[in-house]
Design a protein around this motif. Sequence first.
Motif, PDB file in Angstrom:
ATOM      1  N   UNK A   1      19.234 -13.070  40.769  1.00 31.21           N
ATOM      2  CA  UNK A   1      17.893 -12.561  40.515  1.00 31.21           C
ATOM      3  C   UNK A   1      17.441 -11.627  41.636  1.00 31.21           C
ATOM      4  N   UNK A   2      17.773 -11.962  42.867  1.00 35.84           N
ATOM      5  CA  UNK A   2      17.280 -11.216  44.034  1.00 35.84           C
ATOM      6  C   UNK A   2      17.551  -9.710  43.960  1.00 35.84           C
ATOM      7  N   UNK A   3      18.769  -9.263  43.644  1.00 35.10           N
ATOM      8  CA  UNK A   3      18.982  -7.805  43.596  1.00 35.10           C
ATOM      9  C   UNK A   3      18.166  -7.121  42.496  1.00 35.10           C
ATOM     10  N   UNK A   4      17.923  -7.822  41.398  1.00 30.45           N
ATOM     11  CA  UNK A   4      17.106  -7.218  40.338  1.00 30.45           C
ATOM     12  C   UNK A   4      15.645  -7.134  40.771  1.00 30.45           C
ATOM     13  N   UNK A   5      15.160  -8.158  41.473  1.00 32.63           N
ATOM     14  CA  UNK A   5      13.792  -8.104  41.989  1.00 32.63           C
ATOM     15  C   UNK A   5      13.657  -6.957  42.988  1.00 32.63           C
ATOM     16  N   UNK A   6      14.661  -6.778  43.818  1.00 31.69           N
ATOM     17  CA  UNK A   6      14.639  -5.684  44.796  1.00 31.69           C
ATOM     18  C   UNK A   6      14.636  -4.337  44.073  1.00 31.69           C
ATOM     19  N   UNK A   7      15.470  -4.179  43.059  1.00 31.62           N
ATOM     20  CA  UNK A   7      15.525  -2.921  42.316  1.00 31.62           C
ATOM     21  C   UNK A   7      14.191  -2.648  41.614  1.00 31.62           C
TER      22      UNK A   7
ATOM     23  N   UNK B   1      11.829   0.594  42.289  1.00 29.92           N
ATOM     24  CA  UNK B   1      11.350   1.463  41.208  1.00 29.92           C
ATOM     25  C   UNK B   1       9.877   1.789  41.403  1.00 29.92           C
ATOM     26  N   UNK B   2       9.094   0.779  41.815  1.00 26.66           N
ATOM     27  CA  UNK B   2       7.662   0.976  42.035  1.00 26.66           C
ATOM     28  C   UNK B   2       7.333   1.372  43.475  1.00 26.66           C
ATOM     29  N   UNK B   3       8.364   1.685  44.249  1.00 25.40           N
ATOM     30  CA  UNK B   3       8.226   2.203  45.612  1.00 25.40           C
ATOM     31  C   UNK B   3       7.419   1.281  46.514  1.00 25.40           C
ATOM     32  N   UNK B   4       7.743  -0.008  46.446  1.00 24.71           N
ATOM     33  CA  UNK B   4       7.157  -1.000  47.349  1.00 24.71           C
ATOM     34  C   UNK B   4       8.309  -1.749  48.019  1.00 24.71           C
ATOM     35  N   UNK B   5       8.020  -2.383  49.143  1.00 32.45           N
ATOM     36  CA  UNK B   5       9.092  -2.999  49.917  1.00 32.45           C
ATOM     37  C   UNK B   5       8.683  -4.350  50.507  1.00 32.45           C
ATOM     38  N   UNK B   6       8.384  -5.338  49.649  1.00 32.85           N
ATOM     39  CA  UNK B   6       8.089  -6.653  50.213  1.00 32.85           C
ATOM     40  C   UNK B   6       9.360  -7.251  50.826  1.00 32.85           C
ATOM     41  N   UNK B   7       9.222  -8.089  51.842  1.00 36.06           N
ATOM     42  CA  UNK B   7      10.403  -8.705  52.454  1.00 36.06           C
ATOM     43  C   UNK B   7      11.173  -9.560  51.445  1.00 36.06           C
ATOM     44  N   UNK B   8      12.495  -9.540  51.554  1.00 38.17           N
ATOM     45  CA  UNK B   8      13.343 -10.338  50.664  1.00 38.17           C
ATOM     46  C   UNK B   8      12.965 -11.812  50.705  1.00 38.17           C
ATOM     47  N   UNK B   9      12.617 -12.307  51.901  1.00 39.25           N
ATOM     48  CA  UNK B   9      12.266 -13.729  51.999  1.00 39.25           C
ATOM     49  C   UNK B   9      10.982 -14.045  51.228  1.00 39.25           C
ATOM     50  N   UNK B  10      10.075 -13.078  51.113  1.00 40.40           N
ATOM     51  CA  UNK B  10       8.855 -13.287  50.330  1.00 40.40           C
ATOM     52  C   UNK B  10       9.164 -13.294  48.833  1.00 40.40           C
TER      53      UNK B  10
END
Length: 149
Positions: free
Chosen positions: A15-21, A25-34
Motif C-alpha cells: 500500500x505504501x508506494x501507492x499512497x506515496x504515488x 500526483x497531488x504534489x504533497x509530501x507527507x512523511x512516510x511514517x505519517x
Amino acid sequence: MLTISVVGEADLGELAPMMRAYCEFYEVDPPDEDLAAMARALIAEPAEGLQLIARAADTTPLGFATIFWTWQTLYAARVGVLNDLYVVPASRGTGTGRALIEHGLRVCRERGAQRLVWETAPDNTTAQRLYDGIGAEKSTWLTCELAVR
C-alpha cells in the motif's frame, strides 16, 4: 480477475508506494511514517474508516481507496467520504477505479451510510471521466480548508 479487500497489516508494504504515488500526483509530501500511521490507525479503528486494496489475479496491487465515516446534516444521514482513490498507471482504464468505487458503495450500504461522497481536483480530467461514466453527480459545493496549528 480483480479482487478487492480491506487493508490489513500484511498489505501495508504494498500500500505504501501507492499512497506515496497518490501524494506525488497531488504534489504533497507527507512523511512516510505519517502515511503508515494513518493506515495503521484505520486498521485499528474501522469505525473511523478503512482502506481498500485492489489486486490482480496474480496479487499485484493495482490501486487503493480510503473511506472515512461521518454524518452529513443536509442528508440527515451517515455518509462515507471517499478521501482517496488511486489506480496504478498501468491499470487505469481497465475498470479498477470503478471496481473500487463499487466496492466502496457496498461497504457504505453494509454500514448504513446513505451516500458515498468525494472530491477531485478540477484538472483531474481522467478521474472525472470515470466519475461521469458511473453516473456520479457533480456537487455545487466549494471546498475550503484551514490548517490547524
